[in-house]
Design a protein around this motif. Structure first.
Motif, PDB file in Angstrom:
ATOM      1  N   VAL A  35       9.007   2.762   7.215  1.00  0.00           N
ATOM      2  CA  VAL A  35       7.660   2.188   7.222  1.00  0.00           C
ATOM      3  C   VAL A  35       7.405   1.380   8.493  1.00  0.00           C
ATOM      4  CG1 VAL A  35       7.335   2.165   4.725  1.00  0.00           C
ATOM      5  CG2 VAL A  35       8.437   0.204   5.827  1.00  0.00           C
TER       6      VAL A  35
ATOM      7  N   ALA B 296       1.137   1.529   4.178  1.00  0.00           N
ATOM      8  CA  ALA B 296       2.259   0.597   4.343  1.00  0.00           C
ATOM      9  C   ALA B 296       2.844   0.659   5.742  1.00  0.00           C
ATOM     10  CB  ALA B 296       3.341   0.881   3.307  1.00  0.00           C
TER      11      ALA B 296
ATOM     12  N   GLU C 177       3.108  -4.651  -1.245  1.00  0.00           N
ATOM     13  CA  GLU C 177       3.040  -3.202  -1.394  1.00  0.00           C
ATOM     14  C   GLU C 177       4.331  -2.541  -0.934  1.00  0.00           C
ATOM     15  OE1 GLU C 177       1.063   0.614  -2.130  1.00  0.00           O
ATOM     16  OE2 GLU C 177       1.377  -1.351  -3.032  1.00  0.00           O
ATOM     17  N   VAL C 178       4.912  -3.005   0.171  1.00  0.00           N
ATOM     18  CA  VAL C 178       6.184  -2.454   0.633  1.00  0.00           C
ATOM     19  C   VAL C 178       7.266  -2.706  -0.410  1.00  0.00           C
ATOM     20  CG1 VAL C 178       7.991  -2.660   2.374  1.00  0.00           C
ATOM     21  CG2 VAL C 178       5.604  -2.587   3.079  1.00  0.00           C
TER      22      VAL C 178
ATOM     23  N   ARG D  88      -0.538   5.625   0.001  1.00  0.00           N
ATOM     24  CA  ARG D  88       0.077   4.305  -0.100  1.00  0.00           C
ATOM     25  C   ARG D  88       1.141   4.112   0.984  1.00  0.00           C
ATOM     26  NH1 ARG D  88       2.574   3.131  -5.778  1.00  0.00           N
ATOM     27  NH2 ARG D  88       2.985   1.111  -4.758  1.00  0.00           N
TER      28      ARG D  88
ATOM     29  N   GLY E 200      -0.657  -2.786   5.780  1.00  0.00           N
ATOM     30  CA  GLY E 200       0.316  -2.859   4.702  1.00  0.00           C
ATOM     31  C   GLY E 200       0.710  -4.288   4.400  1.00  0.00           C
ATOM     32  N   THR E 201       0.957  -4.583   3.140  1.00  0.00           N
ATOM     33  CA  THR E 201       1.347  -5.927   2.726  1.00  0.00           C
ATOM     34  C   THR E 201       2.807  -5.938   2.288  1.00  0.00           C
ATOM     35  OG1 THR E 201       0.744  -5.600   0.399  1.00  0.00           O
ATOM     36  CG2 THR E 201      -1.006  -6.344   1.903  1.00  0.00           C
TER      37      THR E 201
END
Length: 390
Positions: A107, A58, A67-68, A54, A63-64
């Motif tokens: 990230v 990210a 999700e972050v 995951r 990555g969205t």
């Protein structure tokens, strides 16, 4: 002289898990070099494969925001648990801990985005997740987090941050030392005799373990995530032609201050590296050996290009210190003795966590804890946002 118990938390570009160092820090806070640190305990709380995947997603364009946002909370709980584990390993209760310094999980790091207008530093950006307020609430301990943004706000790259700790741990009045960390990314701090924050040189030299790990993971279809003890590279042969082409990357020639990360040397880079090697019919062990040589030689070439003299001593830390093939290659490339940080009483994998304990102590004292000569910032600043428990 004041004394504090501070836990430093670090999760790096290798995405292995959270390193936590419980440190006893003594010092009046006048300057960084006045601090003295002893490590009471060190633990690593590994990520399971699902969480690691995951985080890695990210870090990419896949990555969205949702999700972050979710990971920011999920990692906050993981970091809090790591702090509790470090306190327990030191036979302390969290009530005994004065502060936590958390780097978080990067990230995205864009020190030189392509959209940045020439001469305009305001669009540099970075993002670390693992919410500091959540860590403070879960532990009941004041947490200092989100260090990089203060340096970026005054024109810096927000990296490297470890040079402040290198000054405390390794500065010497007689010797020219280089502290070389080999994590996912490799970074060095050059400490001339009588070092101070004005004359330190520090920058990311390029890939550390990241390309090696990425290559091994893809070649083994995920059965291995790294080259344990450098065993695969040890039986391989380095392709000088591919190594030479790889070192032609613009990043290696760019002048410091500079920093890099997964955006440049992550999964896509490893996949393309393998494809290039396959075009020349290299077997797997030669591909891993060449990736390992890329790390060693890029470090050595950075010294030759950007340091004022040959070091008297190189002190290696990070996961790369556990790879004897990599350390041997680096030793062969350099005309200087190569030691591991263990010889200074700090575990090779503990240094960055220790660094964030020191950065947090300085922040509490109001002591500037960036090193402008390393980050490119216009002035010293106190980095880290204070998150008290309610």
């Amino acid at each position: 002289m004041s004394e504090r118990i501070v836990i430093g938390l670090m999760s790096g570009t290798s995405l292995d898990g959270v390193d936590a160092a419980c440190c006893r820090i003594r010092g009046d806070g006048n300057t960084g070099r006045d601090y003295d640190v002893s490590v009471e305990s060190f633990v690593t709380c590994s990520y399971d494969s699902a969480l690691r995947n995951r985080i890695e997603t990210a870090c990419t364009d896949e990555g969205t925001v949702a999700e972050v946002c979710s990971l920011n909370v999920a990692l906050g709980t993981v970091f809090a648990d790591a702090a509790a584990a470090a306190a327990a390993a030191a036979n302390l209760d969290l009530e005994d801990v004065d502060a936590i310094g958390s780097h978080g999980q990067t990230v995205r790091h864009e020190p030189n985005p392509k959209s940045m207008p020439v001469g305009d530093d305001r669009l540099r950006s970075t993002l670390q997740i693992g919410d500091g307020s959540l860590i403070a609430e879960r532990t009941g301990v004041t947490t200092i987090a989100d260090f990089r943004t203060a340096d970026i706000a005054v024109g810096g790259h927000g990296a490297p941050l470890v040079p402040f700790a290198d000054l405390v741990l390794f500065a010497d009045d007689e010797s020219f030392r280089v502290a070389q960390n080999i994590g996912g990314i490799a970074n060095c701090t050059a400490l001339p005799p009588g070092s101070n924050p004005e004359n330190v040189t520090a920058f990311d030299t390029g890939p550390g373990n990241m390309v090696i790990d990425g290559v091994v993971e893809q070649l083994t279809n995920g059965d291995q995530t790294y080259d344990r003890d450098g065993e695969i590279a040890r039986i391989g042969t380095v392709s000088d032609a591919i190594l030479s082409d790889a070192l032609d990357e613009d990043y290696f020639r760019a002048e410091p201050p500079k920093s890099t990360g997964r955006e440049q040397f992550g999964r896509t880079y490893a996949r393309e590296f393998i494809a290039t090697c396959r075009e020349r019919d290299l077997p797997d062990e030669d591909i891993v050996a060449t990736a390992t040589a890329l790390t060693a030689r890029s470090i050595a070439e950075a010294y030759h290009r950007f340091l004022p003299q040959t070091p008297d001593e190189v002190v290696v830390s990070g996961g790369g210190a556990f790879n004897p093939t990599l350390v041997g290659m680096l030793d062969a490339e350099l005309n200087a003795p190569v030691k591991t940080i263990d010889e200074y009483g700090i575990g090779a994998d503990a240094k960055e966590a220790v660094a964030f304990a020191l950065l947090a102590a300085a922040a509490l004292d109001g002591v500037p804890n960036n090193v402008p000569s390393a980050t490119g910032a216009t002035r010293p600043v106190v980095m880290g946002k204070r998150c008290p428990p309610s």
